[in-house]
Every structure is written in C-alpha cells, then in structure tokens.
Motif scaffolding. Structure first.
Motif, PDB file in Angstrom:
ATOM      1  N   SER A 371     113.484  65.961 -24.195  1.00  0.00           N
ATOM      2  CA  SER A 371     114.177  67.167 -23.779  1.00  0.00           C
ATOM      3  C   SER A 371     115.611  67.054 -24.260  1.00  0.00           C
ATOM      4  O   SER A 371     116.090  65.964 -24.576  1.00  0.00           O
ATOM      5  CB  SER A 371     114.127  67.347 -22.256  1.00  0.00           C
ATOM      6  N   GLU A 372     116.282  68.181 -24.343  1.00  0.00           N
ATOM      7  CA  GLU A 372     117.643  68.199 -24.873  1.00  0.00           C
ATOM      8  C   GLU A 372     118.453  69.233 -24.109  1.00  0.00           C
ATOM      9  O   GLU A 372     118.054  70.401 -24.008  1.00  0.00           O
ATOM     10  CB  GLU A 372     117.624  68.533 -26.368  1.00  0.00           C
ATOM     11  N   ASP A 373     119.572  68.794 -23.556  1.00  0.00           N
ATOM     12  CA  ASP A 373     120.476  69.692 -22.827  1.00  0.00           C
ATOM     13  C   ASP A 373     119.740  70.466 -21.742  1.00  0.00           C
ATOM     14  O   ASP A 373     119.906  71.680 -21.564  1.00  0.00           O
ATOM     15  CB  ASP A 373     121.160  70.672 -23.789  1.00  0.00           C
ATOM     16  N   GLY A 374     118.886  69.764 -21.006  1.00  0.00           N
ATOM     17  CA  GLY A 374     118.196  70.380 -19.885  1.00  0.00           C
ATOM     18  C   GLY A 374     117.040  71.282 -20.261  1.00  0.00           C
ATOM     19  O   GLY A 374     116.512  72.008 -19.411  1.00  0.00           O
ATOM     20  N   ARG A 375     116.606  71.255 -21.523  1.00  0.00           N
ATOM     21  CA  ARG A 375     115.489  72.088 -21.966  1.00  0.00           C
ATOM     22  C   ARG A 375     114.465  71.209 -22.659  1.00  0.00           C
ATOM     23  O   ARG A 375     114.762  70.548 -23.656  1.00  0.00           O
ATOM     24  CB  ARG A 375     115.981  73.172 -22.918  1.00  0.00           C
ATOM     25  N   GLY A 376     113.250  71.207 -22.133  1.00  0.00           N
ATOM     26  CA  GLY A 376     112.201  70.399 -22.725  1.00  0.00           C
ATOM     27  C   GLY A 376     111.251  71.232 -23.550  1.00  0.00           C
ATOM     28  O   GLY A 376     111.660  72.144 -24.275  1.00  0.00           O
ATOM     29  N   ASN A 377     109.965  70.952 -23.419  1.00  0.00           N
ATOM     30  CA  ASN A 377     108.933  71.593 -24.224  1.00  0.00           C
ATOM     31  C   ASN A 377     107.865  72.177 -23.305  1.00  0.00           C
ATOM     32  O   ASN A 377     107.782  71.845 -22.120  1.00  0.00           O
ATOM     33  CB  ASN A 377     108.305  70.579 -25.178  1.00  0.00           C
ATOM     34  N   TYR A 378     107.023  73.041 -23.856  1.00  0.00           N
ATOM     35  CA  TYR A 378     105.931  73.626 -23.087  1.00  0.00           C
ATOM     36  C   TYR A 378     104.654  72.837 -23.367  1.00  0.00           C
ATOM     37  O   TYR A 378     104.301  72.596 -24.525  1.00  0.00           O
ATOM     38  CB  TYR A 378     105.730  75.090 -23.458  1.00  0.00           C
ATOM     39  N   TRP A 379     103.945  72.490 -22.276  1.00  0.00           N
ATOM     40  CA  TRP A 379     102.702  71.730 -22.372  1.00  0.00           C
ATOM     41  C   TRP A 379     101.615  72.523 -21.644  1.00  0.00           C
ATOM     42  O   TRP A 379     101.707  72.766 -20.431  1.00  0.00           O
ATOM     43  CB  TRP A 379     102.861  70.361 -21.730  1.00  0.00           C
ATOM     44  N   SER A 380     100.576  72.929 -22.351  1.00  0.00           N
ATOM     45  CA  SER A 380      99.580  73.814 -21.763  1.00  0.00           C
ATOM     46  C   SER A 380      98.778  73.150 -20.647  1.00  0.00           C
ATOM     47  O   SER A 380      98.194  73.842 -19.809  1.00  0.00           O
ATOM     48  CB  SER A 380      98.630  74.325 -22.849  1.00  0.00           C
ATOM     49  N   ASP A 381      98.749  71.820 -20.610  1.00  0.00           N
ATOM     50  CA  ASP A 381      97.974  71.120 -19.589  1.00  0.00           C
ATOM     51  C   ASP A 381      98.838  70.603 -18.449  1.00  0.00           C
ATOM     52  O   ASP A 381      98.387  69.781 -17.661  1.00  0.00           O
ATOM     53  CB  ASP A 381      97.204  69.960 -20.226  1.00  0.00           C
ATOM     54  N   ASN A 382     100.058  71.096 -18.339  1.00  0.00           N
ATOM     55  CA  ASN A 382     100.965  70.612 -17.305  1.00  0.00           C
ATOM     56  C   ASN A 382     100.787  71.438 -16.026  1.00  0.00           C
ATOM     57  O   ASN A 382     101.195  72.603 -15.976  1.00  0.00           O
ATOM     58  CB  ASN A 382     102.410  70.724 -17.803  1.00  0.00           C
ATOM     59  N   PRO A 383     100.163  70.867 -14.972  1.00  0.00           N
ATOM     60  CA  PRO A 383      99.945  71.613 -13.729  1.00  0.00           C
ATOM     61  C   PRO A 383     101.209  71.603 -12.870  1.00  0.00           C
ATOM     62  O   PRO A 383     101.279  70.935 -11.835  1.00  0.00           O
ATOM     63  CB  PRO A 383      98.803  70.838 -13.072  1.00  0.00           C
ATOM     64  N   ALA A 384     102.212  72.355 -13.286  1.00  0.00           N
ATOM     65  CA  ALA A 384     103.538  72.222 -12.698  1.00  0.00           C
ATOM     66  C   ALA A 384     103.866  73.382 -11.763  1.00  0.00           C
ATOM     67  O   ALA A 384     103.217  74.429 -11.769  1.00  0.00           O
ATOM     68  CB  ALA A 384     104.577  72.146 -13.807  1.00  0.00           C
ATOM     69  N   PHE A 385     104.934  73.175 -10.981  1.00  0.00           N
ATOM     70  CA  PHE A 385     105.483  74.206 -10.114  1.00  0.00           C
ATOM     71  C   PHE A 385     106.945  74.423 -10.473  1.00  0.00           C
ATOM     72  O   PHE A 385     107.629  73.534 -10.988  1.00  0.00           O
ATOM     73  CB  PHE A 385     105.356  73.806  -8.635  1.00  0.00           C
ATOM     74  N   ASP A 386     107.419  75.633 -10.168  1.00  0.00           N
ATOM     75  CA  ASP A 386     108.820  75.971 -10.409  1.00  0.00           C
ATOM     76  C   ASP A 386     109.336  76.729  -9.188  1.00  0.00           C
ATOM     77  O   ASP A 386     109.452  77.951  -9.182  1.00  0.00           O
ATOM     78  CB  ASP A 386     108.935  76.823 -11.681  1.00  0.00           C
ATOM     79  N   LEU A 387     109.647  75.982  -8.135  1.00  0.00           N
ATOM     80  CA  LEU A 387     110.013  76.602  -6.871  1.00  0.00           C
ATOM     81  C   LEU A 387     111.351  77.318  -6.929  1.00  0.00           C
ATOM     82  O   LEU A 387     111.557  78.289  -6.208  1.00  0.00           O
ATOM     83  CB  LEU A 387     110.018  75.542  -5.756  1.00  0.00           C
ATOM     84  N   ASP A 388     112.266  76.859  -7.761  1.00  0.00           N
ATOM     85  CA  ASP A 388     113.569  77.519  -7.834  1.00  0.00           C
ATOM     86  C   ASP A 388     113.621  78.616  -8.888  1.00  0.00           C
ATOM     87  O   ASP A 388     114.643  79.274  -9.077  1.00  0.00           O
ATOM     88  CB  ASP A 388     114.687  76.507  -8.082  1.00  0.00           C
ATOM     89  N   GLY A 389     112.517  78.827  -9.621  1.00  0.00           N
ATOM     90  CA  GLY A 389     112.419  79.941 -10.553  1.00  0.00           C
ATOM     91  C   GLY A 389     113.335  79.879 -11.750  1.00  0.00           C
ATOM     92  O   GLY A 389     113.641  80.919 -12.346  1.00  0.00           O
ATOM     93  N   ASP A 390     113.728  78.676 -12.176  1.00  0.00           N
ATOM     94  CA  ASP A 390     114.634  78.571 -13.332  1.00  0.00           C
ATOM     95  C   ASP A 390     113.901  78.396 -14.652  1.00  0.00           C
ATOM     96  O   ASP A 390     114.527  78.197 -15.695  1.00  0.00           O
ATOM     97  CB  ASP A 390     115.622  77.421 -13.134  1.00  0.00           C
ATOM     98  N   GLY A 391     112.567  78.473 -14.638  1.00  0.00           N
ATOM     99  CA  GLY A 391     111.799  78.331 -15.863  1.00  0.00           C
ATOM    100  C   GLY A 391     111.535  76.903 -16.267  1.00  0.00           C
ATOM    101  O   GLY A 391     110.881  76.663 -17.289  1.00  0.00           O
ATOM    102  N   ILE A 392     112.035  75.942 -15.463  1.00  0.00           N
ATOM    103  CA  ILE A 392     111.848  74.513 -15.744  1.00  0.00           C
ATOM    104  C   ILE A 392     110.987  73.912 -14.640  1.00  0.00           C
ATOM    105  O   ILE A 392     111.219  74.163 -13.450  1.00  0.00           O
ATOM    106  CB  ILE A 392     113.201  73.778 -15.816  1.00  0.00           C
ATOM    107  N   SER A 393     110.007  73.137 -15.033  1.00  0.00           N
ATOM    108  CA  SER A 393     109.134  72.507 -14.054  1.00  0.00           C
ATOM    109  C   SER A 393     109.931  71.633 -13.095  1.00  0.00           C
ATOM    110  O   SER A 393     110.931  71.003 -13.472  1.00  0.00           O
ATOM    111  CB  SER A 393     108.084  71.662 -14.777  1.00  0.00           C
ATOM    112  N   ASP A 394     109.478  71.613 -11.836  1.00  0.00           N
ATOM    113  CA  ASP A 394     110.161  70.787 -10.841  1.00  0.00           C
ATOM    114  C   ASP A 394     109.910  69.301 -11.043  1.00  0.00           C
ATOM    115  O   ASP A 394     110.641  68.468 -10.502  1.00  0.00           O
ATOM    116  CB  ASP A 394     109.705  71.195  -9.433  1.00  0.00           C
ATOM    117  N   ASN A 395     108.872  68.967 -11.813  1.00  0.00           N
ATOM    118  CA  ASN A 395     108.553  67.562 -12.050  1.00  0.00           C
ATOM    119  C   ASN A 395     108.488  67.280 -13.546  1.00  0.00           C
ATOM    120  O   ASN A 395     108.165  68.169 -14.340  1.00  0.00           O
ATOM    121  CB  ASN A 395     107.213  67.190 -11.410  1.00  0.00           C
TER     122      ASN A 395
END
Length: 455
Positions: A371-395
């Motif tokens: 990841s770079e400057d707080g922005r990573g990549n999209y992974w289609s198999d990532n079962p993630a949540f985004d509780l704060d709604g910032d578009g970035i996975s919480d984990n």
C-alpha cells in the motif's frame, strides 16, 4: 588572386542553400512498362516520389536515394526468396502503401521484408502489408526511424522460435513503432540495446511474445493489445520505462513479465485470463522460457472439460526493483502476481486482483506492505468490512499463509491440504497473526474495484 564582390559571394551562398530536392518529380511506374524496379530507383533524384501502380513488381531492391516510394492500392513487390526484399540505406526515405513478400529464410543474415540499415536515419515504413517474410521490418540501427500502420504477417510455419519477428529493432535511438497489426511470427516487436523508443497502439496475435524487450532504456510501451500469445509483454534488463494502458487478453504463460526491469512506472494496464484448452501449452513446441524468460510453472491444472486458466501468471516480477505498479487490473489468471528473486523497493497501489485462483505467490521471509500513502489494492476474495465508510477495509489483507509456503516449496504436500492438521494450522494463523510468516500484507485494502477506462 581573384577577388569576388560581396554581393556575388552572397548569391553563391544562396544557391548553395537551395535543397537538392528543388527539382523533385512525381514519377509513375507501371509493372508492364518497368523492366527493372532497381533501375528506376537508381535513376531517381533526391526528393522524387515514385508511385507504383497496381500490379506486381519484382525485387530485391535497394533504396539508396532519399525519396518516397509509394504504392497505389494493389501494388506489390515480390522477392526471389533470397535476402531481403527491400533494403533502405539512404536517409529520409518514405516507403508507403506497398505489399511486400518473398524474403529469404536466413535468420543469421536478417532476411526481411523491409530492412532499414543503420545509415537510413529518419526512414518511414508505413501503411504497407508485409506478408510471409522471415522478418517483417528490421530497424537495424536506424536512428529516429518509424514503422507505423502496417499489417505484418509472418510465415506461420514451423516452430515459432525459428521464425522471425514482426518488427525487430536494434540500437535505433528515437525509433517509433506505432499502430501496426502483427501476427504469426516469433515476437511481435523485439528490441535490443536501444533507447528513447516508443511502442504504442500495436495489436499482436498468434506470437511467442507480443513485445520482447531487452536492454532498452528510457522508453515507452503504451496502449498495445496482445491477444492469444504465449507471453504478452516480456520486459527484461531495462530501466526507466513507462508501461501504460496495455492489454493482455488470453495470453498463455505470462501477461506481463518484469525481469531485471528497474525504476519503471507500470500503470493502467489490463491482464485478463480465461479458460483455455490444455493443448495450448503444447502446440508447436513453443515454451516461453526461451531467451531466459521464466516459464509458467504448471501449478494450474486442467478441469474436467480439459481447460485451464491462462495466463499462468498475470504478472511475474523477477529480480525487478524500484518499480511503481498502480491502477492495473489483473484478472482471471492461475496466479495474479508472482513476486520473487529479491525484488525490492517496489510500490503497489490502486491495483485490482480479481478472480485469480491464487492472488499472490510470494516465497520469502521479508515483510512487504503493498500500500502507498494509505491506499492499497482491491482483492476480490477479501471478506472485509468498512465500518467508517472511508472505502478502506478495517482490516489488513494477507493473501498467503504458512501452508501456502509449504506447498510452493514442496508441491507433493498438496495431498495433505484437506487433512485435519493443516486445517488446525490455518485456523490458528487466522486467529493469532503473530504465527504468520513474513510475506505480503496490504494494510489498506480497497473495498471497491477502482474505476478505470475500459479497454
């Protein structure tokens, strides 16, 4: 001593400055009226335009005068099966709109449809059909030469490794290869020992490599489309490249390969895999490891219908350093990205890894954060949540675990993957991250696939 008046000297200088092409003519040549195309070229003056009317002319022919040789629809030059059909040795030659066939078959002698010699600076080969020759167009040291908007078709016979390339470029600084349609040869574009080149807007099919790139620095590879080749873009031993907007669609072994490629920007490219007949991996005896290209490792297996995903690897990074990969799409491959051999200081962000059977293969003990400057990549198999709604996975996302590493180093262990012991190890690693080995982590994975221009 004779003294010349100042006005006389100025007049003589003005005459000397008049271009040699001031008296240039347009000369039409009919195949029924021209006994020797070579003789017609030799008698032309610098700057003349020779227009070939519809019909067949016979080569070989050497263009040693700076002129334009242009064909009307249906005009062709046919070689005698020896050497190159057309050889350009003069500067500023334009070769346009002519079908060329009938070269010799010697790889060592570089037999070509159109051979552009080192002396032929600024040559232009355009809008022609180069059909059934050993090499299509060979830019052999021709500085600032151009090959554009041609249809180049190889012989389509025998082993691909024993045929020639569509466009070969050797030590031709500033040369540009753009808008060509290249098929049925060894490599679409093969470049070696050059710099400041542009390869853009070309289409490649039925080849070993779409682009085979070696020792060529400070150059651009953009907006090309590779379809159904063994390898899309093999970038080797080169630095400071811009690789942008290219497509690899249904290639077999690798979509994009970076081997000792350093300090480059790889952005906005698309590699799409698809299920392909298993026979593709054996056809015509071609294997992509030729010329030092690592082959597909055969991890993908055929399904019940005799199909398997290809490419084997969307992108293979092998001992390539200080590159930036951003906003690329890697989809439908056996492996999304294989990262190995000490590659360091590479930055990955904004990429989308979609539907690959294995998203990442990384064998190493170092910890890498993709990841770079707080922005990573999209992974289609990532079962993630985004509780704060910032578009970035919480984990964070981790594509591999200890069992993956065991399987890569000891493939025979695959028979144990469903055993209770393996399941316990994977359960423990999921709940106690400290047990995880070094490897790839995306600390800021994206929740949605980044928007991109469809290609």
């Amino acid at each position: 001593m004779m003294r010349l008046h100042k006005a006389t000297l100025l007049g003589m200088a003005a005459v000397a400055a008049i271009p040699a092409t001031a008296g240039a003519e347009t000369i039409r040549l009919s195949p029924t009226a021209v006994s020797s195309l070579q003789q017609a070229v030799d008698t032309a003056k610098p700057g003349d335009e020779l227009v070939l009317e519809k019909g067949e002319f016979f080569g070989p022919v050497t263009i040693g005068v700076p002129l334009t040789l242009r064909g009307e629809p249906g005009a062709s030059i046919k070689g005698n099966g020896k050497g190159s059909v057309v050889t350009i040795t003069a500067e500023d030659v334009v070769f346009s709109g002519i079908t060329v066939s009938g070269s010799g078959s010697s790889l060592e002698d570089m037999n070509s449809g159109v051979f552009v010699a080192q002396s032929a600076k600024r040559a232009v080969v355009e809008k022609s059909r180069i059909d059934g020759n050993l090499y299509g167009i060979y830019l052999h040291g021709a500085e600032n030469s151009i090959a554009r908007d041609n249809v180049i078709i190889g012989t389509g016979e025998g082993r691909l490794s024993e045929t020639g390339n569509g466009v070969t470029l050797w030590n031709a600084p500033g040369a540009r290869v753009t808008g060509n349609d290249i098929s049925f040869g060894r490599d679409g574009i093969a470049t070696n020992a050059s710099k400041r080149n542009v390869f853009s807007g070309n289409r490649f099919s039925n080849l070993r490599f779409a682009i085979h790139y070696m020792y060529t620095n400070d150059s651009e590879i953009s907006d090309n489309i590779s379809t159904g080749n063994s390898v899309g873009y093999a970038i080797m031993f080169s630095s400071r490249l811009k690789i942008t907007g290219n497509v690899s669609d249904g290639d077999r072994d690798h979509g994009l390969l970076l081997n000792y490629a350093n300090g480059s920007t790889i952005a906005g490219n698309i590699v799409r895999g698809r299920l392909q007949p298993i026979s593709r991996w054996d056809e015509r005896g071609v294997r992509s490891q030729e010329h030092g290209i690592p082959a597909g490792d055969g991890e993908a297996v055929e399904d019940k219908t005799g199909m398997r995903p290809g490419p084997d690897k969307c992108v293979f990074i092998y001992n390539a350093n200080k590159n930036r990969l951003r906003d690329n799409l890697f989809e439908g491959c056996a492996i999304g990205i294989h990262f190995t051999a000490g590659s360091e200081s590479n930055k990955l962000s904004g990429n989308a890894f979609v539907g690959n059977r294995n998203q990442v293969k990384y064998v190493g003990a170092r910890y890498l954060d993709w990841s770079e400057d707080g922005r990573g990549n999209y992974w289609s198999d990532n079962p993630a949540f985004d509780l704060d709604g910032d578009g970035i996975s919480d984990n964070a996302y981790r594509p591999n675990d200890l069992i993956d590493r065991v399987l890569w180093t000891a493939p025979q262990a695959r028979v144990l993957t469903s055993s209770p012991a393996v399941q316990v190890v994977r359960w423990a690693q999921a709940r106690f991250p400290a047990l995880l080995p070094g490897g790839v982590t995306d600390s800021h994975p994206l929740m949605a696939m980044p928007a991109r221009k469809e290609q």
